[in-house]
Every structure is written in C-alpha cells, then in structure tokens.
Design an enzyme around this catalytic site. Structure first.
Site, PDB file in Angstrom:
ATOM      1  N   HIS A  67      72.089 110.169  52.086  1.00 23.07           N
ATOM      2  CA  HIS A  67      72.045 109.174  51.020  1.00 23.07           C
ATOM      3  C   HIS A  67      73.001 109.562  49.891  1.00 23.07           C
ATOM      4  CE1 HIS A  67      69.744 107.359  47.432  1.00 23.07           C
ATOM      5  NE2 HIS A  67      70.538 106.443  47.940  1.00 23.07           N
TER       6      HIS A  67
ATOM      7  N   ASP B 279      74.119 101.898  49.880  1.00 24.30           N
ATOM      8  CA  ASP B 279      73.228 102.401  48.836  1.00 24.30           C
ATOM      9  C   ASP B 279      72.835 101.265  47.888  1.00 24.30           C
ATOM     10  OD1 ASP B 279      71.885 103.786  46.864  1.00 24.30           O
ATOM     11  OD2 ASP B 279      73.336 105.424  46.787  1.00 24.30           O
TER      12      ASP B 279
ATOM     13  N   TYR C 100      91.984 107.771  44.675  1.00 25.14           N
ATOM     14  CA  TYR C 100      92.368 109.014  45.346  1.00 25.14           C
ATOM     15  C   TYR C 100      91.405 110.152  45.001  1.00 25.14           C
ATOM     16  CZ  TYR C 100      97.032 107.210  46.694  1.00 25.14           C
ATOM     17  OH  TYR C 100      98.075 106.511  47.240  1.00 25.14           O
TER      18      TYR C 100
END
Length: 141
Positions: A22, A64, A112
């Site tokens: 998770h 999530d 990035y």
C-alpha cells in the site's frame, strides 16, 4: 499458464505487482523516459504501449483511495498541459475503476524525482510525448 492474467503482464511485472505494498508507486514510462537510470526495479516491456499496460495493471492492482492523488501525469509546460494520450488514460481509468479518478499533474523534473522513489519503472516503446504515468497502489477492501 495462469487464467485471467492479461497477456502484456510479464512474469517479472506480475512479481513486482505482488511485492508492492500500500502506497508503493509504479511508473509506466514512454520510450523517451530515462527508465534505466531512474529505476530501483526496471521492467522492460519493449514493443508494448502505455495504454495497454495501464489497462492490464488496473485489472489486477487497486489504486490508493486514501491518498490525495493515486495517479500522476508528467507535463512539461502550459503548451503541453493535456497531451492527446491523456484522454485515452482518462477513459481507461473510468472504465477499469468505475469511479472518477483525477490525476495530479507533475512538472517534468518533479515527475523524475518522484519516479526515482517508485518501487519500479516499466520501460515501454510508447512514442506519444508526455505519456508517462505513475500509479500508487491501494488496498483490497
């Protein structure tokens, strides 16, 4: 052979998805993304494109629902704020999640930095510009 595993999910990718917990994140990167230099775990899916991989992953992995954002797009600037491929991603997210998912947009260098912290990066042959996407894994309820 296993049943109901999408054909584009390789054994290595299936293992990574199982290992993730998770809140862990996975990047599906286009062909221009510096995947090898940014990845903790690199999965190569050469010859495949981001939409098919996104759709396949979402059949297996929950997003999530506790986080402010569970999907992140990479953007470069206002002139490329909504590349055409994002429309396709929106349709895939709507169909596979049966809920409204509002992706967060990250400037290229922010993306990035977040990608460097991801559990894994999937390198694809996607040619669409700014087709990179990050998914945050949720829980099975």
């Amino acid at each position: 052979m296993l049943k109901n595993i999408p054909h584009c999910i390789s054994p290595d990718l299936l293992k990574i998805l199982m290992e993730m917990g998770h809140g862990d994140e996975i990047v599906i990167a286009d062909g221009n993304f510096p995947a090898a230099s940014h990845a903790k775990n690199l999965i190569r899916l050469d010859g495949l494109h981001v939409p098919e991989i996104l759709e396949a992953i979402l059949t297996l992995m929950p997003l999530d629902t506790y986080a402010d954002s569970s999907v992140f797009y990479m953007m470069h600037g206002a002139e490329i704020s909504a590349p055409p491929i994002w429309r396709e991603y929106g349709e895939i997210l709507q169909i596979t999640k049966n809920q409204t998912v509002i992706p967060a947009k990250l400037e290229r260098f922010q993306f990035y930095e977040q990608a460097k912290e991801a559990y894994a990066i999937i390198a694809t042959s996607e040619q669409a510009l700014y087709a990179n996407i990050i998914l945050k894994k949720g829980v099975i309820t």
